[in-house]
Design an enzyme around this catalytic site. Structure first.
Site, PDB file in Angstrom:
ATOM      1  N   LYS A 107      -8.485 -11.390 -16.965  1.00 31.00           N
ATOM      2  CA  LYS A 107      -9.793 -12.041 -16.859  1.00 31.00           C
ATOM      3  C   LYS A 107      -9.637 -13.554 -16.751  1.00 31.00           C
ATOM      4  CE  LYS A 107     -14.277 -12.641 -19.130  1.00 31.00           C
ATOM      5  NZ  LYS A 107     -15.227 -12.107 -20.125  1.00 31.00           N
ATOM      6  N   HIS A 110       1.403  16.635  15.274  1.00 36.55           N
ATOM      7  CA  HIS A 110      -0.015  16.416  14.968  1.00 36.55           C
ATOM      8  C   HIS A 110      -0.464  17.225  13.754  1.00 36.55           C
ATOM      9  CE1 HIS A 110      -0.306  14.029  18.569  1.00 36.55           C
ATOM     10  NE2 HIS A 110       0.192  15.032  19.269  1.00 36.55           N
TER      11      HIS A 110
END
Length: 615
Positions: free
Chosen positions: A152, A290
């Site tokens: 923070k 694929h």
């Protein structure tokens, strides 16, 4: 009721912040002494706790115990040691803010500029099977509090929450005269908050699991591993691969730069071959394109017809055989594939791959010479991935689609020979070769799009029909591939006279077009350029006669066949064994409900029918 939003607190706006005091409290001591020695050399005062302080002191470095710094002892078996204003005030104070500076002076609080910590190993405690109370005791309280306080207040405080950050931290301080930059502190803060979120998520998930409930909030945090050139398509940028914080990737890159589809192919293909190896105890291989298997196989010897059709001469190893078979299921679809094998890659397998057009391979390891062969392929760009040994996938899988997050238990069911017990036909004999082929086909379609079938024979997939909307279309699509595969061994196909110096892939393509027999007038002159002697057509009658010789084929479906049309069509390809997952013939239109037997009218088609009660 409107949320109360706290306004920002004014302070000095600075980029480089000098590190004068550091608090170190780590459970993982990796790199600790090296970092503490570096900080001490920079004149940084070291504060520490418990075992961390002991390790620093044993290295001959000066360190102040946090209890001496706060004037308050560690109590309650160490549960309370850093939860003190002298610690959190020193971390959270906004530098340059008059009110904060006055409070610090009044309470004799000094600033802490660097916090180095990692959290109690909660997940490892759970993984060891520890009892409930032991797991609770390994929930860190002081660590996450300092982690969040430091993150923070990153405008002034640096938080290092992993040993992997130590080298960059030291380099940062070396290059800025003992300071850290705001950009560096922000990156560290971001990782700290992600670490905190992942830690709390793991605790919440475990705790709710102990209660037999689903966690009300699922928090998943990821660590960036590598950027990718693009996603599925070139316009889908940015793209990247990440790993869950606290976890690892199931592979390492040994060569090349994998792309998005490469990795999807590799991870699915490797799961397939690993399951085949586990189930059949044979070397296994898969050829993916694929995100679906073009072919898969195990290392069984080739017949003379197969060896001729595949243009294989001489002896090859079982692993090389497995990949040869996987690649030859549908060699046109496998052009530019991604390969996966279940065993350490030997030179013979590397030499097979060397001459094929392929994007990459994943395997559990590589012989040194084999790795050198593969790494030189495609001008050094061939992708070589090493599967992580003993990697355990998470039990729950997540997928995000259009803003919605799906989760499901991982499909851990593996088809084995022991699965072949629920035979519902009057004929029940299933030879070992058929069991092997049914297992192979079933595991293969597990890694295709849903609604799939696969044909197999001789330890090799010979046709996959994946992801069609109707079951019979799957059967027909796969059957077309079976027909081409078998006709490649037809004497007329084998007798085709190609021009000297023709390329192998050109020969493969030309044979397939010859078998298909639908060459257009515009295509014909180009196709004929392949041959020294123009071939006579392979007639429909000749193909049908040849197809009638195919026998002992196995067929597996990932769900039921709703109508008999699928089985009727499959009978054209020598199918003698069928394995269907879940309920076969859901409408029971072929079942004698009184005798619970398949209608005898199907017996000329299906010799043995097996049902699995899962898909």
């Amino acid at each position: 009721m409107a949320a109360h939003i706290i306004t920002s607190i004014a302070g000095n706006e600075v980029d480089n912040c000098k590190v004068t005091r550091a608090l170190l409290s780590v459970s993982d001591k990796t790199g600790l002494v090296e970092l503490a020695t570096f900080l001490s050399s920079k004149g940084v005062q070291l504060l520490s706790t418990g075992g961390t302080a002991k390790a620093i002191r044993n290295a001959g470095l000066e360190v102040t115990d946090v209890s001496d710094h706060t004037g308050f002892p560690e109590i309650m078996d160490g549960r309370v040691k850093t939860l003190h204003p002298a610690v959190h005030g020193g971390i959270l104070a906004v530098r340059g803010n008059a009110e904060h500076e006055a409070a610090m002076a009044e309470q004799n609080i000094v600033p802490i500029d660097l916090v180095v910590l990692n959290l109690y190993a909660f997940e490892a405690t759970v993984a060891k099977g520890s009892d409930f109370n032991t797991c609770i005791e390994n929930i860190d309280i002081g660590g996450p509090s300092m982690l969040r306080s430091s993150a923070k207040n990153h405008a002034y405080v640096t938080i290092a929450s992993s040993p992997s950050q130590y080298a960059e931290l030291m380099a940062e301080m070396d290059s800025t005269d003992g300071c850290t930059s705001l950009g560096f502190r922000r990156r560290c803060a971001a990782q700290a908050f992600a670490t905190s979120a992942a830690y709390d998520s793991a605790i919440a998930s475990w705790f709710n699991g102990e209660l037999g409930e689903t966690a009300p909030v699922v928090c998943r945090a990821y660590a960036h591993e590598m950027p990718l050139k693009y996603g599925c398509n070139p316009h889908q940028k940015p793209a990247a691969i990440s790993r869950p914080i606290g976890g690892s990737l199931p592979f390492q890159v040994a060569n090349g730069t994998p792309g998005y589809i490469n990795l999807l192919d590799a991870l699915n293909a490797y799961q397939l071959v690993a399951e085949l190896k586990q189930s059949l105890n044979l070397p296994a291989a898969a050829s993916f394109k694929h995100v679906s298997p073009a072919g898969a196989a195990v290392g069984t010897p080739l017949t003379e017809g197969e060896a001729a059709a595949y243009e294989i001469t001489g002896e090859v190893t079982p692993l090389a055989l497995a990949y040869l078979r996987a690649r030859q299921a549908d060699p046109m679809c496998s052009f530019g594939d991604f390969a996966a094998v279940s065993d350490i890659v030997d030179v013979a397998t590397a030499m097979v791959l060397k001459k094929e057009v392929s994007d990459g391979i994943i395997a559990p390891g590589y012989e040194p010479e084999a790795l050198a062969i593969l790494a030189s392929k495609k001008g050094g760009k061939f992708i070589v991935l090493t599967a992580s040994e003993n990697f355990t996938p998470p039990p729950v899988e997540y997928r995000e689609v259009y803003g919605a997050v799906f989760s499901q238990k991982r499909n851990e069911t593996i088809v084995t020979a022991e699965s072949m017990t629920n035979v519902i036909t009057t004929k029940t004999d299933v030879p070992e070769s058929a069991v092997r082929d049914l297992v192979l086909a079933s595991i293969t379609i597990k890694y295709t799009q849903s609604n799939s079938v696969a044909y197999a024979v001789n330890g090799q997939i010979i046709g996959v029909g994946a992801g069609q909307q109707s079951r019979v279309d799957c059967v027909k699509l796969a059957g077309r591939k079976v027909s081409i595969w078998w006709c490649r061994q037809h004497p007329k196909v084998q007798a085709l006279q190609f021009k000297e110096g023709s390329k192998r892939q050109d020969r493969v393509n030309a044979r397939v077009r010859y078998i298909e027999g639908d060459i257009t007038a515009a295509e014909m002159p180009i196709w004929l350029e392949n041959f020294a002697v123009a071939p006579e057509p392979l007639t429909a009658e000749e193909k049908a006669e040849w197809m009638a010789t195919l026998d002992e084929t196995a067929l597996s479906s990932d769900a039921f066949f709703p109508f008999r049309d699928s089985i009727d069509h499959a009978s054209k390809f020598g199918v003698k064994y069928v394995l269907a997952h879940v309920c076969m013939f859901a409408c029971l239109q072929f079942q004698n409900q009184n005798q619970n037997q398949i209608n005898p009218s199907l017996m000329w088609i299906v010799v043995v029918l097996i049902i699995l009660n899962y898909r």
